[in-house]
Design an enzyme around this catalytic site. Structure first.
Site, PDB file in Angstrom:
ATOM      1  N   ASP A  33      56.468 176.607  14.380  1.00 46.19           N
ATOM      2  CA  ASP A  33      57.066 177.933  14.594  1.00 46.19           C
ATOM      3  C   ASP A  33      56.038 178.907  15.134  1.00 46.19           C
ATOM      4  OD1 ASP A  33      59.582 178.346  12.053  1.00 46.19           O
ATOM      5  OD2 ASP A  33      59.154 176.750  13.455  1.00 46.19           O
ATOM      6  N   ALA A  34      54.819 178.798  14.587  1.00 49.89           N
ATOM      7  CA  ALA A  34      53.767 179.725  15.009  1.00 49.89           C
ATOM      8  C   ALA A  34      53.459 179.518  16.487  1.00 49.89           C
ATOM      9  CB  ALA A  34      52.517 179.498  14.172  1.00 49.89           C
ATOM     10  N   ASP A  37      56.282 181.028  18.403  1.00 49.72           N
ATOM     11  CA  ASP A  37      56.197 182.488  18.421  1.00 49.72           C
ATOM     12  C   ASP A  37      55.135 182.948  19.416  1.00 49.72           C
ATOM     13  OD1 ASP A  37      58.129 182.560  16.536  1.00 49.72           O
ATOM     14  OD2 ASP A  37      56.787 182.945  14.846  1.00 49.72           O
ATOM     15  N   SER A  82      96.069 174.881  26.097  1.00 49.47           N
ATOM     16  CA  SER A  82      96.007 174.556  24.671  1.00 49.47           C
ATOM     17  C   SER A  82      96.612 173.168  24.468  1.00 49.47           C
ATOM     18  CB  SER A  82      96.653 175.648  23.843  1.00 49.47           C
ATOM     19  OG  SER A  82      98.033 175.511  23.881  1.00 49.47           O
ATOM     20  N   LEU A  83      96.859 172.762  23.245  1.00 48.26           N
ATOM     21  CA  LEU A  83      97.190 171.362  22.984  1.00 48.26           C
ATOM     22  C   LEU A  83      98.491 171.192  22.230  1.00 48.26           C
ATOM     23  CD1 LEU A  83      93.727 170.095  21.713  1.00 48.26           C
ATOM     24  CD2 LEU A  83      94.859 169.386  23.818  1.00 48.26           C
ATOM     25  N   GLU A 115      87.493 163.710  19.458  1.00 45.24           N
ATOM     26  CA  GLU A 115      86.515 164.757  19.139  1.00 45.24           C
ATOM     27  C   GLU A 115      87.048 165.589  17.982  1.00 45.24           C
ATOM     28  OE1 GLU A 115      86.456 167.104  22.714  1.00 45.24           O
ATOM     29  OE2 GLU A 115      86.241 165.298  23.922  1.00 45.24           O
ATOM     30  N   LYS A 117      88.424 168.823  16.241  1.00 45.87           N
ATOM     31  CA  LYS A 117      89.084 170.030  16.731  1.00 45.87           C
ATOM     32  C   LYS A 117      88.474 171.191  15.954  1.00 45.87           C
ATOM     33  CE  LYS A 117      93.583 172.082  17.694  1.00 45.87           C
ATOM     34  NZ  LYS A 117      93.210 173.405  17.221  1.00 45.87           N
ATOM     35  N   ASP A 119      87.517 174.700  14.518  1.00 43.65           N
ATOM     36  CA  ASP A 119      88.287 175.900  14.246  1.00 43.65           C
ATOM     37  C   ASP A 119      87.405 177.120  14.521  1.00 43.65           C
ATOM     38  OD1 ASP A 119      90.409 177.404  13.608  1.00 43.65           O
ATOM     39  OD2 ASP A 119      90.349 177.021  11.448  1.00 43.65           O
ATOM     40  N   ARG A 138      88.898 183.077  25.704  1.00 43.57           N
ATOM     41  CA  ARG A 138      90.050 182.407  26.288  1.00 43.57           C
ATOM     42  C   ARG A 138      91.126 183.414  26.723  1.00 43.57           C
ATOM     43  NH1 ARG A 138      95.069 180.433  24.544  1.00 43.57           N
ATOM     44  NH2 ARG A 138      95.706 178.602  25.754  1.00 43.57           N
ATOM     45  N   GLU A 179      83.435 175.686  22.189  1.00 44.92           N
ATOM     46  CA  GLU A 179      83.919 176.440  21.040  1.00 44.92           C
ATOM     47  C   GLU A 179      82.714 177.076  20.344  1.00 44.92           C
ATOM     48  OE1 GLU A 179      87.248 175.985  20.913  1.00 44.92           O
ATOM     49  OE2 GLU A 179      87.875 176.583  18.891  1.00 44.92           O
ATOM     50  N   TYR A 229      79.575 174.475  20.557  1.00 44.61           N
ATOM     51  CA  TYR A 229      79.766 173.064  20.868  1.00 44.61           C
ATOM     52  C   TYR A 229      80.570 172.995  22.156  1.00 44.61           C
ATOM     53  CZ  TYR A 229      78.059 171.757  16.272  1.00 44.61           C
ATOM     54  OH  TYR A 229      77.275 171.573  15.170  1.00 44.61           O
ATOM     55  N   LYS A 295      91.837 162.434  23.501  1.00 45.09           N
ATOM     56  CA  LYS A 295      91.969 162.662  24.942  1.00 45.09           C
ATOM     57  C   LYS A 295      92.011 161.329  25.676  1.00 45.09           C
ATOM     58  CE  LYS A 295      89.496 167.000  24.420  1.00 45.09           C
ATOM     59  NZ  LYS A 295      88.313 167.806  24.653  1.00 45.09           N
ATOM     60  N   LYS A 319      96.498 167.000  13.793  1.00 41.15           N
ATOM     61  CA  LYS A 319      96.191 168.100  12.873  1.00 41.15           C
ATOM     62  C   LYS A 319      96.070 167.589  11.444  1.00 41.15           C
ATOM     63  CE  LYS A 319      97.238 172.269  13.832  1.00 41.15           C
ATOM     64  NZ  LYS A 319      96.504 173.499  14.128  1.00 41.15           N
ATOM     65  N   CYS A 413      80.868 198.751 -16.176  1.00 38.56           N
ATOM     66  CA  CYS A 413      80.338 197.419 -15.889  1.00 38.56           C
ATOM     67  C   CYS A 413      80.820 196.424 -16.946  1.00 38.56           C
ATOM     68  CB  CYS A 413      78.813 197.470 -15.880  1.00 38.56           C
ATOM     69  SG  CYS A 413      78.068 195.838 -15.823  1.00 38.56           S
ATOM     70  N   CYS A 416      77.503 195.478 -19.162  1.00 38.16           N
ATOM     71  CA  CYS A 416      76.727 196.407 -19.992  1.00 38.16           C
ATOM     72  C   CYS A 416      77.503 197.659 -20.374  1.00 38.16           C
ATOM     73  CB  CYS A 416      75.429 196.798 -19.276  1.00 38.16           C
ATOM     74  SG  CYS A 416      75.713 197.848 -17.839  1.00 38.16           S
ATOM     75  N   CYS A 431      77.140 198.386 -10.497  1.00 40.43           N
ATOM     76  CA  CYS A 431      76.579 198.795 -11.775  1.00 40.43           C
ATOM     77  C   CYS A 431      75.141 199.175 -11.459  1.00 40.43           C
ATOM     78  CB  CYS A 431      76.603 197.634 -12.772  1.00 40.43           C
ATOM     79  SG  CYS A 431      75.529 197.950 -14.178  1.00 40.43           S
ATOM     80  N   CYS A 436      70.859 196.302 -17.002  1.00 44.58           N
ATOM     81  CA  CYS A 436      72.092 195.523 -17.204  1.00 44.58           C
ATOM     82  C   CYS A 436      71.744 194.038 -17.347  1.00 44.58           C
ATOM     83  CB  CYS A 436      73.033 195.735 -16.023  1.00 44.58           C
ATOM     84  SG  CYS A 436      74.467 194.647 -16.067  1.00 44.58           S
TER      85      CYS A 436
END
Ligand code: IVH
Length: 673
Positions: A33-34, A37, A82-83, A115, A117, A119, A138, A179, A229, A295, A319, A413, A416, A431, A436
């Site tokens: 990561d360094a 960066d 659409s499907l 594949e 589907k 959501d 879309r 998607e 994706y 498909k 589905k 609360c 408490c 609270c 507490c």
């Protein structure tokens, strides 16, 4: 000279895109990561000094540009269809029989790509000369909205293709459909963050993704954990694959992320078996899927089969049944989080939902309850997805019998008894009693989680609070063995282990300690940003709201929360207790001397080594390595000693983190401790 700088900027962009791809798409980074960066910093510096070199596809632009006024309309280059759907094996076969009849008798046998589907939200991405030039929603399938600025912030979305230097050259114009969604684990974390900040959480990952994508301010989108994706090519002005599975392979080669759950079959029975198998594995998926898409693999056959009512005949959605049910809302329970936020939970007449009995569900917050007019005694619709906590979607108001009671936020609360506060402009009720006990239990478990103190879960936290052995997390460092032995279930060994785990956690880096304090809005990510800007806790405590808010990624609300936190005497007392206990309250300023064979590597240690862990950690750091308390994507190696602790080891296995024995560590370093 200028030419050299321009070349360097181009090279940096290419490298950064490649490393982003390795990190986010392949899950297998090749630099630390360094190091990453450092590349970003260098590119930012060049672009600042030479604005003419700044290109719209630069990875520095992912943080989001200026807010837009609204969204422009975009006409799609081809209808975004659409499907049709099938809900059972029989319906799948019926779909197949219908299309078989439309094809010539002597047509070659069919093959199928299956594949998930997803959501999420459909997006349409336009690339010219390999550069992302436009991204749209879309919309109605003909006309969508231009959300390019927001899509640029989606980390897994390639801004330039091919991402890998050896990837295929795309046609000069390529439009890809995919998607955008939020993984279930990221969704949980996002909602937690929102709740902590007193904001309204999202009802489900799809709403969260939609809400994030349609933000007018791309900087907000950039902070949301969106993923892309890809699954099809809408249009192209050059040669593209002729099959669906070829398309997926091609998209992957260009650098688009694809899920693992893609399959290819030449037999419909096998397709149906796969659908059923995936249905039973549904809860284990990393994302929400409401089914699978089957498909016809040959794209020319798909086209020949045509479209009816906006739905292509050559594909079908299998589905999964909805993961929802109705049941009675028996009561509402209020619980107190570590920052004092009071959250309502629905207690339900137990009801099975897709194989799991649900008796508790989230009610989100009091605004949601009022908005949906949810009452105790109501019949309610409950939904669940994956491991996300089930939630109440709303009441079924027309079956009320008049005995339903409205739900009021508590005035005191539940833990408490102190009065509850509802700050102006916030969704949450709090609270604010610093003493507490319910908050303290949550604070302790959060503290031990962030600092990776093993063996101190909620049960022990409750005991410590009930026995008044601690009044804030810093008191953990002053616990004695005698005191622990008074707790039920604590014998010699357990007490020793806990004390050892607490002592060991004195060594955690400053940014972790900062995160563990539990300041509202300051989780591990924000804490590490803050730690870079304010190299000690004292510097942060002395800063004013303006200078805190001027740090990139820190908003004015968080800045104010930090100020408020330090304004409380008991919080400052806690800091002093931590200081006296020897925790790190400032960043180490290391002046590396000698060889740094472990530079850029992050290690996590589990189990017993031949030297105490803090000694090993100091030794690793002296050779340029970093030591972290928990395994993440960023961990380069897990060092495994005798009797390794379960959680680090399991997580490392799940993340495919390479593991080393102590001897292998010495071999890697070319030195011994
Ligand atoms: S293909 C002709 N594939 O499901 C191509 N759609 O009603 C039609 N969706 O909102 C779409 N995952 O965005 C396709 N792997 C996938 C999909 C997928 C999700 C969505 C799509 C649309 C709905 C289809």
């Amino acid at each position: 000279m200028d030419r050299e700088i321009a070349l360097r900027a181009a090279k940096l962009r290419e490298e950064i895109n490649y490393h982003n791809y390795r990190y986010y798409v392949l899950d297998s980074p090749v630099i630390s990561d360094a190091q990453f960066d450092a590349l970003m910093d260098e590119l930012r510096a060049i672009e600042q000094a030479h604005p003419e070199l700044l290109t719209p596809d630069s990875p520095t632009q992912r943080v989001g540009g200026a807010p837009a006024e609204g969204f422009e309309k975009v006409t799609h280059p081809a209808p975004i269809l659409s499907l049709d759907k099938a809900s059972s094996r029989e319906e799948l076969f019926a779909w197949h029989a219908r299309i078989r009849k439309l094809l010539p008798e002597d047509a070659p046998p069919l093959a199928y790509t299956v594949e998930p589907k997803f959501d999420g939200l459909t997006v349409v991405l336009h690339y010219r000369q390999g550069q992302l030039v436009l991204g749209a929603t879309r919309g109605d399938g003909q006309v969508g909205e231009d959300i390019t600025a927001n899509l640029r912030t989606v980390k897994t979305l390639p801004l330039r293709i091919p991402v890998a230097p050896d990837g295929p050259q795309p046609p000069s114009y390529l439009v890809v459909r995919g998607e955008v969604l939020i993984l279930l684990k990221d969704f949980d974390a996002l909602n937690e963050r929102l709740i902590e900040a007193g904001e309204a959480p999202f009802a489900n990952p799809r709403n969260a993704a939609a809400g994030s994508l349609r933000q007018l301010d791309p900087a907000i989108t950039a902070r949301r954990p969106l993923r892309l994706y890809a699954y099809s090519i809408v249009t192209a002005d050059g040669p593209i694959p002729e099959t669906q599975h070829g398309t997926l392979k091609y998209l992957r080669a260009l650098g688009f992320p694809l899920p693992d759950e893609i399959a290819f079959f030449d037999d419909l029975n096998a397709v149906a078996d796969y659908c059923e198998a995936m249905h039973s594995r549904r809860d284990q998926l990393a994302y929400e899927a409401d089914g699978l898409v089957i498909k016809i693999d040959d794209l020319a056959t798909q086209t020949a089969l045509g479209v009816v009512g906006g739905r292509p005949r050559g594909a079908v959605a299998y589905k999964f049944p909805a993961q929802e049910a109705t049941t009675q809302l028996l009561d509402v329970e209020f619980s107190v989080g570590r920052t004092g936020v009071i959250t309502p939970t629905a207690l339900l007449e137990p009801v099975p939902i897709a194989g799991v009995t649900v008796s508790r569900a989230s009610l989100h917050n009091f605004d949601f309850i009022t908005e949906r007019d949810i009452r105790i005694g109501d019949r309610v619709l409950v939904k669940r997805a994956g491991d996300v906590i089930p939630y109440v979607a709303g009441p079924i108001a027309d079956v009320r019998d008049g005995n339903e009671r409205p739900i009021a936020p508590p005035s005191v609360c539940p833990a408490c008894g102190d009065p509850v506060v509802h700050p102006e402009g916030e969704i949450a009720y709090y609270c604010i009693n610093a003493a507490c006990p319910a908050q303290l239990v949550q604070k302790l478990t959060y503290f031990t989680h962030v600092l990776d103190i093993e063996g101190l879960g909620e049960r022990t936290a409750v005991q410590l609070v009930e026995q008044r052995l601690v009044s804030d997390p810093a008191d953990l460092y002053y616990l004695t063995k005698e005191a622990l032995l008074t707790l039920e279930g604590f014998a010699d060994k357990k007490a020793d282990n806990l004390l050892a785990a607490i002592a060991q956690a004195k060594d955690r880096p400053y940014d972790r300690v900062l995160a563990a304090l539990g300041i509202r809005g300051v989780g591990t990510t924000v804490a590490s940003v803050l730690a870079q800007a304010f190299p000690s806790l004292d510097a942060l405590a002395a800063a004013d709201a303006e200078s805190i808010a001027s740090v990139e990624g820190i908003g004015p609300i968080t800045a104010q929360n930090i100020l408020t936190w330090f304004a409380h005497t008991h919080n400052r007392d806690m800091v002093e207790k931590l200081r006296r206990a020897g925790l790190r309250l400032s960043a180490e300023v290391k002046t590396p001397t000698g060889a740094q064979p472990l530079a850029g590597l992050t290690f996590v240690i589990t189990g017993t080594l031949s030297h105490p862990r803090d000694e090993v950690a100091a030794w690793i750091e002296s050779l340029g390595g970093k030591v972290s308390g928990s395994v993440s994507q960023k961990t380069s190696y897990l060092i495994v000693g005798a009797d390794p602790g379960g959680s680090k080891y399991n997580r490392a296995q799940a993340l495919n983190t390479p593991m080393l024995t102590e001897e292998q560590l010495y071999a890697l370093a070319g030195a011994r401790l």
